[in-house]
Structures are given as C-alpha cells and as structure tokens.
Design a protein around this motif. Structure first.
Motif, PDB file in Angstrom:
ATOM      1  N   CYS A 175      21.337 -19.870   3.745  1.00  0.00           N
ATOM      2  CA  CYS A 175      22.694 -20.066   2.265  1.00  0.00           C
ATOM      3  C   CYS A 175      21.647 -20.466   1.479  1.00  0.00           C
ATOM      4  O   CYS A 175      21.154 -21.158   1.595  1.00  0.00           O
ATOM      5  CB  CYS A 175      24.013 -20.592   2.496  1.00  0.00           C
ATOM      6  SG  CYS A 175      23.661 -22.907   3.150  1.00  0.00           S
ATOM      7  N   ASP A 176      22.575 -20.648   0.260  1.00  0.00           N
ATOM      8  CA  ASP A 176      21.709 -21.207  -0.814  1.00  0.00           C
ATOM      9  C   ASP A 176      23.137 -21.280  -1.777  1.00  0.00           C
ATOM     10  O   ASP A 176      24.026 -20.648  -1.391  1.00  0.00           O
ATOM     11  CB  ASP A 176      21.043 -19.852  -1.663  1.00  0.00           C
ATOM     12  CG  ASP A 176      21.046 -18.720  -1.786  1.00  0.00           C
ATOM     13  OD1 ASP A 176      22.221 -18.163  -2.205  1.00  0.00           O
ATOM     14  OD2 ASP A 176      20.119 -18.013  -2.336  1.00  0.00           O
ATOM     15  N   GLY A 177      22.508 -21.482  -3.257  1.00  0.00           N
ATOM     16  CA  GLY A 177      23.762 -21.518  -3.773  1.00  0.00           C
ATOM     17  C   GLY A 177      23.987 -23.308  -4.842  1.00  0.00           C
ATOM     18  O   GLY A 177      23.490 -23.160  -4.242  1.00  0.00           O
ATOM     19  N   PRO A 207      12.768 -17.979   3.116  1.00  0.00           N
ATOM     20  CA  PRO A 207      13.566 -17.430   1.316  1.00  0.00           C
ATOM     21  C   PRO A 207      15.131 -18.940   0.811  1.00  0.00           C
ATOM     22  O   PRO A 207      15.465 -18.492  -0.043  1.00  0.00           O
ATOM     23  CB  PRO A 207      14.094 -16.961   1.760  1.00  0.00           C
ATOM     24  CG  PRO A 207      14.424 -16.441   2.805  1.00  0.00           C
ATOM     25  CD  PRO A 207      13.483 -17.261   3.815  1.00  0.00           C
ATOM     26  N   ALA A 208      15.286 -19.755   1.883  1.00  0.00           N
ATOM     27  CA  ALA A 208      16.769 -19.981   1.527  1.00  0.00           C
ATOM     28  C   ALA A 208      17.232 -21.548   2.444  1.00  0.00           C
ATOM     29  O   ALA A 208      16.129 -21.326   3.139  1.00  0.00           O
ATOM     30  CB  ALA A 208      18.648 -19.079   1.938  1.00  0.00           C
ATOM     31  N   LEU A 266      37.361 -18.004   0.301  1.00  0.00           N
ATOM     32  CA  LEU A 266      36.927 -19.147   1.996  1.00  0.00           C
ATOM     33  C   LEU A 266      36.019 -19.324   2.569  1.00  0.00           C
ATOM     34  O   LEU A 266      35.856 -20.231   2.880  1.00  0.00           O
ATOM     35  CB  LEU A 266      37.810 -18.441   2.464  1.00  0.00           C
ATOM     36  CG  LEU A 266      38.568 -18.825   4.439  1.00  0.00           C
ATOM     37  CD1 LEU A 266      39.151 -19.763   4.525  1.00  0.00           C
ATOM     38  CD2 LEU A 266      39.331 -18.081   5.568  1.00  0.00           C
ATOM     39  N   THR A 267      34.902 -18.323   2.400  1.00  0.00           N
ATOM     40  CA  THR A 267      34.086 -18.980   3.160  1.00  0.00           C
ATOM     41  C   THR A 267      33.112 -19.343   1.630  1.00  0.00           C
ATOM     42  O   THR A 267      32.300 -20.267   3.323  1.00  0.00           O
ATOM     43  CB  THR A 267      32.627 -17.171   2.838  1.00  0.00           C
ATOM     44  OG1 THR A 267      33.575 -16.345   3.682  1.00  0.00           O
ATOM     45  CG2 THR A 267      32.079 -17.114   3.423  1.00  0.00           C
ATOM     46  N   PHE A 323      23.759 -15.684   3.998  1.00  0.00           N
ATOM     47  CA  PHE A 323      23.137 -14.676   3.932  1.00  0.00           C
ATOM     48  C   PHE A 323      23.514 -14.130   5.239  1.00  0.00           C
ATOM     49  O   PHE A 323      23.247 -12.460   5.798  1.00  0.00           O
ATOM     50  CB  PHE A 323      22.024 -14.996   3.965  1.00  0.00           C
ATOM     51  CG  PHE A 323      21.274 -15.376   2.870  1.00  0.00           C
ATOM     52  CD1 PHE A 323      21.978 -14.438   1.280  1.00  0.00           C
ATOM     53  CD2 PHE A 323      21.219 -16.233   2.078  1.00  0.00           C
ATOM     54  CE1 PHE A 323      21.108 -14.596  -0.426  1.00  0.00           C
ATOM     55  CE2 PHE A 323      20.598 -16.993   0.245  1.00  0.00           C
ATOM     56  CZ  PHE A 323      20.843 -15.875  -0.524  1.00  0.00           C
ATOM     57  N   PHE A 324      23.504 -14.890   6.101  1.00  0.00           N
ATOM     58  CA  PHE A 324      23.513 -14.726   7.793  1.00  0.00           C
ATOM     59  C   PHE A 324      24.175 -16.136   8.139  1.00  0.00           C
ATOM     60  O   PHE A 324      23.454 -17.155   8.083  1.00  0.00           O
ATOM     61  CB  PHE A 324      22.447 -14.249   8.545  1.00  0.00           C
ATOM     62  CG  PHE A 324      21.800 -15.016   8.426  1.00  0.00           C
ATOM     63  CD1 PHE A 324      21.416 -15.504   9.520  1.00  0.00           C
ATOM     64  CD2 PHE A 324      20.212 -14.776   7.290  1.00  0.00           C
ATOM     65  CE1 PHE A 324      20.304 -16.830   9.301  1.00  0.00           C
ATOM     66  CE2 PHE A 324      18.858 -15.917   7.164  1.00  0.00           C
ATOM     67  CZ  PHE A 324      18.998 -16.719   8.654  1.00  0.00           C
TER      68      PHE A 324
END
Length: 259
Positions: A80-82, A26-27, A128-129, A6-7
C-alpha cells in the motif's frame, strides 16, 4: 488523507518461490508469516522468518524472498501507500521484523481487506477499504509495541491481560491464562500481581463490571441476564461485587443513570 492498496492476500508455497526487488520495493509492504518458514533479505540484512514473524518495509527498501524447494511457507501480505500511511509510519519506529501473536481478529481484518480488493472495480468501496487499512495498520502497530518489553510490564503479562480481556465474561481459569502465556500457574500469578498491582481475577472483575455497566446503560436486559452474560453467574454475586465497588446496587445505579 489518502490510502491506496495495490494487493492484499494470502500465499501458501510448497514448491519453492523466489521474489527479488534489488532496487527497492515500490510501496509499503506488510508480510506476516503464519505457517512454515522462509528466508528474507531486507535492507541488506538476512532474516529467517518463522510463524508469527511480521515484516514491515517502506518504499525503497531492498527486499528478497526465498522459499526453498520442499519447504512450506504461508503468509498474509499487503502492499500500500498514501498520505495516511506515510504519517502512520513516521510517528513511531517500525522494526523490520517483529514476533507478534497470530491474533484471529487481526487476521480476520486482513482477510476482509483481501476480499474487498477481489471485488470488481465497479463494486469496490474505496472508503471502506481505506478504513480497514487504517485499522490494520493500527492493530499491527499495537501488536508490535506489545512485544517490546517495557520497564513496568513484561510481554508475558500483556499476553495474559489480552487473554483475560477476551475471556472475562465467560468461564475463566487461572490455569488457562497461564497456559496462554506459556508460564506455570505460580509464576504467572506472581508476575501478573507484581506488574499490574491486582490479581488476574480482580482484573477480570474490572472487565466484567465495565461490560455490565455498558449493558445497563445501553440495553433493556434484566439485571439477572446481565449478571449471567457478563461472567458473574448469579445476580446476588453480581449485586455484592457491584455494590462493594460503586457503593450502590446495580438497580439503583441504573435508575440514577436514567434520570
């Protein structure tokens, strides 16, 4: 498995700053203090973060950040999340705050992610990210685990090993290794030998030999140049060390590998 960032970036505060998430962040949040200090409330506990402190939070954790007026604070941060991050988080304990080395390779990886996220959406390479994020997570995990004293290797020894691994193929002095670990030469020599079972220079030789074998297998560099580039200095010395370790000369080893 997916990852979402997210950032990601770097912040430097000199005028005071306050951020609050009473209902929970939130993440996932990673925050590495690189300069100055700040105050954090995380999961109901108060922390004073200083240079080298890593904050790790999961989604829903309470989070409040306070940088006082006229206080300096610099940090790398990422949210981040996932599904991949979920699996990574669950597989080992993640302390809320850990003191880690400000390793330039780790921070370069963080900067790479930040640069990728600044690209326009049409130019961003999400694959890549995603791999960069995985590499950052794994690097942070290793850094955190290395700060936890184990029954057979104090953290100071781990710091010495990492320094030797990075500098073995160049000029290496015991004094520099000891200084990196914040110990006297005599203390570092004794602690390393008692923990690892070999001396610092013997450990460096193992790194040099591995580097030399890699070049012998995958490059056309001359043995003289390999000896120089891998920290042995001269070929005769490299020849002597190599044959003592493997029972054959470097040239014979290279010929056997090519057959």
């Amino acid at each position: 498995m997916t990852t979402n960032i997210f950032f990601s970036g770097y912040s430097y505060h000199t005028q005071g700053f306050h951020s609050q998430h009473k209902s929970g962040f939130p993440a996932y949040l990673f925050r590495l203090q690189t300069e100055g200090k700040c105050a954090v409330v995380a999961k109901g506990k108060n922390f004073s973060l200083e240079k080298g402190d890593l904050l790790l939070l999961k989604p829903g954790d309470q989070y409040e950040l306070l940088v006082k007026e006229r206080q300096i604070s610099g940090d790398y941060h990422l949210s981040c999340d996932g599904t991949w991050v979920d699996e990574w988080w669950k597989r080992s304990a993640k302390p809320t705050v850990s003191r880690i080395d400000l390793d330039e390779k780790l921070m370069a990886l963080w900067r790479h992610i930040s640069i990728e996220k600044r690209r326009p959406a049409s130019s961003e390479n999400e694959e890549l990210t995603g791999y960069l994020l995985q590499a950052l997570c794994l690097s942070l995990e290793r850094s955190v685990n290395e700060t936890v004293p184990s029954f057979n290797r104090p953290y100071a020894v781990t710091r010495m090993m990492r320094y030797i691994e990075e500098h073995a193929t160049a000029a290496l002095r015991v004094e520099d290794v000891a200084s990196h670990a914040g110990l006297s030469v005599s203390r570092s020599v004794h602690l390393f030998k008692s923990s690892v079972g070999i001396t610092m220079m013997e450990y460096a030789q193992e790194i040099r030999l591995s580097a030399a074998i890699e070049r012998m297998k995958y490059t056309t560099m001359t043995l003289e140049l390999i000896a120089e580039n891998c920290g042995f200095g001269t070929y005769p010395y490299f020849h002597r060390v190599f044959k003592k370790k493997y029972g054959v000369s470097p040239g014979a080893y290279r010929r056997l590998d090519l057959e």
